[in-house]
Design a protein around this motif. Structure first.
Motif, mmCIF file in Angstrom:
data_model
loop_
_atom_site.group_PDB
_atom_site.id
_atom_site.type_symbol
_atom_site.label_atom_id
_atom_site.label_comp_id
_atom_site.label_asym_id
_atom_site.label_seq_id
_atom_site.Cartn_x
_atom_site.Cartn_y
_atom_site.Cartn_z
ATOM 1 N N TYR A 149 -65.271 63.052 25.558
ATOM 2 C CA TYR A 149 -66.241 62.402 24.674
ATOM 3 C C TYR A 149 -65.691 61.057 24.235
ATOM 4 O O TYR A 149 -64.473 60.815 24.285
ATOM 5 C CB TYR A 149 -66.529 63.286 23.448
ATOM 6 C CG TYR A 149 -66.995 64.672 23.818
ATOM 7 C CD1 TYR A 149 -68.233 64.885 24.426
ATOM 8 C CD2 TYR A 149 -66.194 65.790 23.575
ATOM 9 C CE1 TYR A 149 -68.653 66.160 24.785
ATOM 10 C CE2 TYR A 149 -66.608 67.067 23.921
ATOM 11 C CZ TYR A 149 -67.841 67.239 24.528
ATOM 12 O OH TYR A 149 -68.248 68.492 24.891
ATOM 13 N N TYR A 150 -66.593 60.189 23.757
ATOM 14 C CA TYR A 150 -66.224 58.821 23.408
ATOM 15 C C TYR A 150 -66.825 58.482 22.048
ATOM 16 O O TYR A 150 -68.017 58.699 21.815
ATOM 17 C CB TYR A 150 -66.725 57.845 24.470
ATOM 18 C CG TYR A 150 -66.254 58.221 25.853
ATOM 19 C CD1 TYR A 150 -65.076 57.709 26.375
ATOM 20 C CD2 TYR A 150 -66.965 59.155 26.609
ATOM 21 C CE1 TYR A 150 -64.622 58.101 27.633
ATOM 22 C CE2 TYR A 150 -66.517 59.557 27.854
ATOM 23 C CZ TYR A 150 -65.343 59.028 28.367
ATOM 24 O OH TYR A 150 -64.900 59.430 29.604
ATOM 25 N N ALA A 151 -65.993 57.955 21.148
ATOM 26 C CA ALA A 151 -66.430 57.641 19.790
ATOM 27 C C ALA A 151 -66.188 56.161 19.507
ATOM 28 O O ALA A 151 -65.048 55.692 19.606
ATOM 29 C CB ALA A 151 -65.677 58.497 18.776
ATOM 30 N N TYR A 152 -67.239 55.439 19.167
ATOM 31 C CA TYR A 152 -67.080 54.052 18.753
ATOM 32 C C TYR A 152 -66.479 54.012 17.347
ATOM 33 O O TYR A 152 -66.790 54.853 16.496
ATOM 34 C CB TYR A 152 -68.418 53.327 18.737
ATOM 35 C CG TYR A 152 -68.971 52.955 20.096
ATOM 36 C CD1 TYR A 152 -68.147 52.560 21.137
ATOM 37 C CD2 TYR A 152 -70.350 52.960 20.318
ATOM 38 C CE1 TYR A 152 -68.656 52.210 22.370
ATOM 39 C CE2 TYR A 152 -70.888 52.600 21.551
ATOM 40 C CZ TYR A 152 -70.039 52.222 22.576
ATOM 41 O OH TYR A 152 -70.556 51.871 23.799
ATOM 42 N N ALA A 153 -65.642 53.012 17.098
ATOM 43 C CA ALA A 153 -65.034 52.868 15.772
ATOM 44 C C ALA A 153 -64.950 51.392 15.403
ATOM 45 O O ALA A 153 -64.489 50.571 16.206
ATOM 46 C CB ALA A 153 -63.645 53.497 15.742
ATOM 47 N N ASP A 154 -65.379 51.074 14.178
ATOM 48 C CA ASP A 154 -65.191 49.739 13.626
ATOM 49 C C ASP A 154 -63.848 49.685 12.906
ATOM 50 O O ASP A 154 -63.305 50.711 12.479
ATOM 51 C CB ASP A 154 -66.321 49.399 12.653
ATOM 52 C CG ASP A 154 -67.658 49.203 13.360
ATOM 53 O OD1 ASP A 154 -67.658 49.070 14.603
ATOM 54 O OD2 ASP A 154 -68.694 49.182 12.675
ATOM 55 N N GLN A 155 -63.342 48.503 12.716
ATOM 56 C CA GLN A 155 -61.991 48.339 12.168
ATOM 57 C C GLN A 155 -61.912 48.519 10.660
ATOM 58 O O GLN A 155 -60.814 48.700 10.116
ATOM 59 C CB GLN A 155 -61.461 46.951 12.525
ATOM 60 C CG GLN A 155 -62.258 45.818 11.881
ATOM 61 C CD GLN A 155 -61.839 44.448 12.375
ATOM 62 O OE1 GLN A 155 -61.039 44.304 13.293
ATOM 63 N NE2 GLN A 155 -62.375 43.404 11.740
ATOM 64 N N ASP A 156 -63.042 48.479 9.963
ATOM 65 C CA ASP A 156 -62.992 48.424 8.500
ATOM 66 C C ASP A 156 -63.639 49.619 7.802
ATOM 67 O O ASP A 156 -63.811 49.604 6.584
ATOM 68 C CB ASP A 156 -63.634 47.131 7.997
ATOM 69 C CG ASP A 156 -64.981 46.844 8.645
ATOM 70 O OD1 ASP A 156 -65.478 47.705 9.406
ATOM 71 O OD2 ASP A 156 -65.540 45.757 8.398
#
Length: 324
Positions: free
Chosen positions: A106-113
């Motif tokens: 599976y793949y999870a997008y993540a923002d830095q903040d």
């Protein structure tokens, strides 16, 4: 481009036999202020079979140093640092999505903040495992809004209508920082390619998964703390002033341009889109170009909808004035 082969997923990393690996796709740029707090929230996950792939877009602050420090602190292989394409956050996320070196379940997008809630990955994986592996599947959720100091200030909108392609053509309800998707969905995104002029990566994922017959689950329970601050590239834009500016930009032609781009990009996957959704796309396309009476007829036939009554009234008005 060679079609992505999900069957060759990397099994070299030691993992729990009962769990599946999640690749966290983290994009960074000038993120020194909040990055460490986000990285710490990964280590606080109740689901611990993950690896982070961080793509940095040539940050000139201490972002790279922070990533390198965590790479040294974490177990070997837990964090891989890549150089981004330096063409903005959309291109950066797509570069990770289509990076053939990144293989997981599976793949999870993540923002830095942001700050992830401890059970973010666990809840997403539990739902994704209920979907057959050959069916594209996308998990997304509501978010808890916080200010720069992590003080709670509200929630993102709560959507009540079901996710669908008919909704995705005119509205994105799937916030990228909450997204987790399977290999069947990733395969479609890889096939479309990273060099594609989409409006924004998360809207694109929502359109692709729904359009190609996939399943989308919108979780009404917030799974992360979505930080709102002056450096946000994209915030919730929920203030009256922000809504006014957004409405003004729509009437100046931005939404029409977005529809042009989305329709053009969808042609790359036309052979993957279901017959029912191809008909919706055809009716929507006609509703944008024909004389007024036919525009309204084709809008009705398309079944296109947004999530609220006011948004749907706005959609009708935009159709009348040829702004969709």
């Amino acid at each position: 481009m060679t079609r992505f082969d999900a069957s060759t997923a990397d099994t070299s990393m030691v993992k729990d036999e009962l769990s599946s690996q999640v690749a966290i796709l983290l994009c960074t740029y000038q993120g020194q202020a909040y990055l460490a707090e986000q990285l710490d929230s990964f280590t606080g996950q109740t689901y611990n079979n993950w690896r982070v792939w961080a793509s940095d877009d040539n940050s000139q602050d201490n972002t790279a140093a922070i990533l390198q420090a965590y790479q040294q602190k974490w177990l070997p292989g837990s964090l891989t640092i890549c150089c981004g394409p330096n063409q903005g956050f959309v291109a950066n996320f797509l570069s990770l999505t289509c990076n053939v070196k990144i293989k997981a379940d599976y793949y999870a997008y993540a923002d830095q903040d942001d700050i992830w809630e401890p059970d973010k990955l666990e809840g997403a994986v539990q739902w994704l495992k209920t979907i057959p592996a050959d069916i594209p599947a996308l998990y997304c959720s509501r978010t808890r809004l916080v200010d720069a100091r992590n003080n709670e200030i509200g929630f993102s909108p709560l959507f009540s209508k079901p996710p669908s392609f008919a909704n995705a053509l005119t509205q994105n309800i799937a916030s990228g920082n909450t997204m987790v998707f399977n290999n069947a969905a990733r395969s479609l995104l890889y096939e479309a390619g990273e060099k594609i002029p989409v409006v924004i990566h998360d809207w694109w994922v929502y359109m692709v998964v729904t359009g190609c017959g996939g399943h989308v689950f919108y979780d009404p329970t917030p799974t992360l703390r979505y930080r709102q601050h002056d450096s946000n590239l994209i915030g919730m834009n929920a203030t009256l002033a922000a809504r006014y500016n957004r409405l003004r930009s729509y009437w100046q032609g931005s939404f029409q341009d977005w529809s042009d781009r989305n329709i053009k990009c969808l042609q790359r996957l036309r052979h993957r889109i279901t017959p029912k959704n191809l008909e919706i796309l055809e009716q929507f396309t006609k509703a944008r170009t024909m004389p007024l009476f036919q525009r309204l007829i084709h809008l009705k036939k398309s079944g296109i909808y947004r999530q609220t009554l006011s948004d749907n009234l706005g959609l009708i008005a935009a159709t009348i004035f040829k702004k969709i």
